[in-house]
Design an enzyme around this catalytic site. Structure first.
Site, PDB file in Angstrom:
ATOM      1  CB  CYS A  38      -0.885  -0.018   1.248  1.00  0.00           C
ATOM      2  SG  CYS A  38      -1.911   1.455   1.474  1.00  0.00           S
ATOM      3  CB  THR A  40      -0.193   3.125   4.414  1.00  0.00           C
ATOM      4  OG1 THR A  40      -1.385   3.858   4.142  1.00  0.00           O
ATOM      5  CG2 THR A  40       0.162   3.260   5.886  1.00  0.00           C
ATOM      6  CG  HIS A  43       3.317   7.554   3.224  1.00  0.00           C
ATOM      7  ND1 HIS A  43       3.831   8.771   2.812  1.00  0.00           N
ATOM      8  CD2 HIS A  43       2.126   7.415   2.579  1.00  0.00           C
ATOM      9  CE1 HIS A  43       2.993   9.338   1.964  1.00  0.00           C
ATOM     10  NE2 HIS A  43       1.953   8.530   1.801  1.00  0.00           N
ATOM     11  CB  ILE A 286     -14.052   8.904   1.607  1.00  0.00           C
ATOM     12  CG1 ILE A 286     -15.133   9.538   0.725  1.00  0.00           C
ATOM     13  CG2 ILE A 286     -14.143   7.379   1.582  1.00  0.00           C
ATOM     14  CD1 ILE A 286     -16.540   9.149   1.098  1.00  0.00           C
TER      15      ILE A 286
END
Length: 341
Positions: A38, A40, A43, A286
């Site tokens: 992902c 994420t 990161h 969202i």
């Protein structure tokens, strides 16, 4: 067991050995088959400001996966050994107002798998059985492993009625492309996606989206005229977090238009609020996926013919995890799958 972990407070990710997680009374023990990387996780790999504030070290990371149930807590019902599952990566408290009111995805006490507790980049994962989702037999492991980000796309796209509408998607990352594909699949008229990354725009074209526009080379107003759109976009799906993209979206929305925002902009992003007010725009934030309506819709969309296969561009053995992260960090990839078999 083998696990990919954030072992040091610096750039990188490392293969290590950790104990198999303990199974609680309400948990499932899942043997991981495939995982997906992902944004994420990138990161966390890069050890950016958000990661430094959020991720305890050491931490087994990852939250996109498919696997097989190999252990069942004594209080669990509805699952059996051998069930193929993916799972909701947001662990919720069950006792706050939103949890008790059926808005579980808005739990203010959410804990993230692979962020706040050990994740799925490992041979085994333990999660609450409540969070597991059985994968239908006619959905492949590859597709099941990306259900988490696909859920972000579905939640965003299906926030509003799309039938017959003109839809603008800003940001052609994998989630943006999947959201655009969902919009087209469920009956939107024109679906236009924008970005400056030509590789990912080409992926979007392979998904059958009406127009994939490189805004560094094309003017969005010219594209709208070409499509016969005289009044602007009815629906905006903001997936980029890029302030210029959001400002362009506000410029090109029709009066009364509706915008769903999944991309995370800088906290100090400025916009011309008069466009929101005088156009009567509706903006909805969202977060995550609706539990578990979004998950049922994901399975149904694939079973009804939505083809996500072009978005998966790279596949590696877990032993080649570095190649997978290099592909993701290059920006020249769609979804990257790591196989644990």
């Amino acid at each position: 067991m083998k696990a990919l972990s954030k072992l040091k407070a610096e750039e990188g990710i490392w293969m290590t050995d950790v104990p198999v997680p303990e199974l609680g009374h309400n948990d499932l023990l899942i043997k991981i088959r495939k995982t997906a990387i992902c944004g994420t996780d990138v990161h966390i790999y890069n050890w950016d400001e958000w990661s430094q504030k959020t991720i305890p070290v050491p931490m087994v990371v990852g939250h996109e996966y498919v696997g097989e149930v190999v252990g069942i807590g004594q209080e669990v019902k509805g699952f059996k050994i051998g069930d193929r599952v993916s799972g909701e990566g947001h662990i919720t408290c069950g006792h706050c107002r939103n949890c008790r009111g059926g808005r579980t995805h808005l739990c203010r006490n959410t804990i993230g798998v692979g962020v706040n507790r050990p994740g799925c980049f490992a041979e085994y994962l333990v999660i609450p059985a409540f969070n597991a989702f059985k994968i239908p037999d006619n959905i492949s492991d590859d597709l099941a492993s990306i259900f988490d980000p696909f859920g972000n796309a579905v939640h965003t796209a299906l926030s509003f009625d799309l039938v017959g509408e003109d839809v603008l998607v800003s940001g052609a990352g994998p989630i943006g492309i999947m959201a655009a594909a969902v919009a087209k699949h469920v009956g939107a008229r024109n679906v236009v996606i924008t970005d400056v990354n030509e590789y990912r725009l080409e992926l979007a074209r392979k998904m059958g989206i009406t127009r994939a526009v490189n805004v560094a080379k094309e003017n969005l107003n010219d594209v709208m005229a070409e499509l016969g759109m005289a009044e602007g976009f009815d629906i905006g799906l903001e997936m980029s977090g890029a302030p210029p993209a959001f400002r362009t979206m506000l410029d090109t929305m029709n009066h009364g238009g509706r915008i769903a925002m999944l991309g995370i902009p800088p906290s100090d992003m400025s916009i011309d609020w008069t466009k929101v007010i005088f156009k009567g725009l509706f903006i909805k934030g969202i977060y995550g996926r609706e539990m578990f309506e979004t998950w049922y819709k994901m399975a149904a969309l694939i079973q009804s013919g939505l083809d996500l296969s072009p978005i998966i561009t790279h596949r590696f053995s877990i032993d080649d995890f570095q190649k997978g992260f290099d592909a993701m960090r290059s920006g020249q990839s769609g979804k990257v799958i790591l196989s644990w078999d």
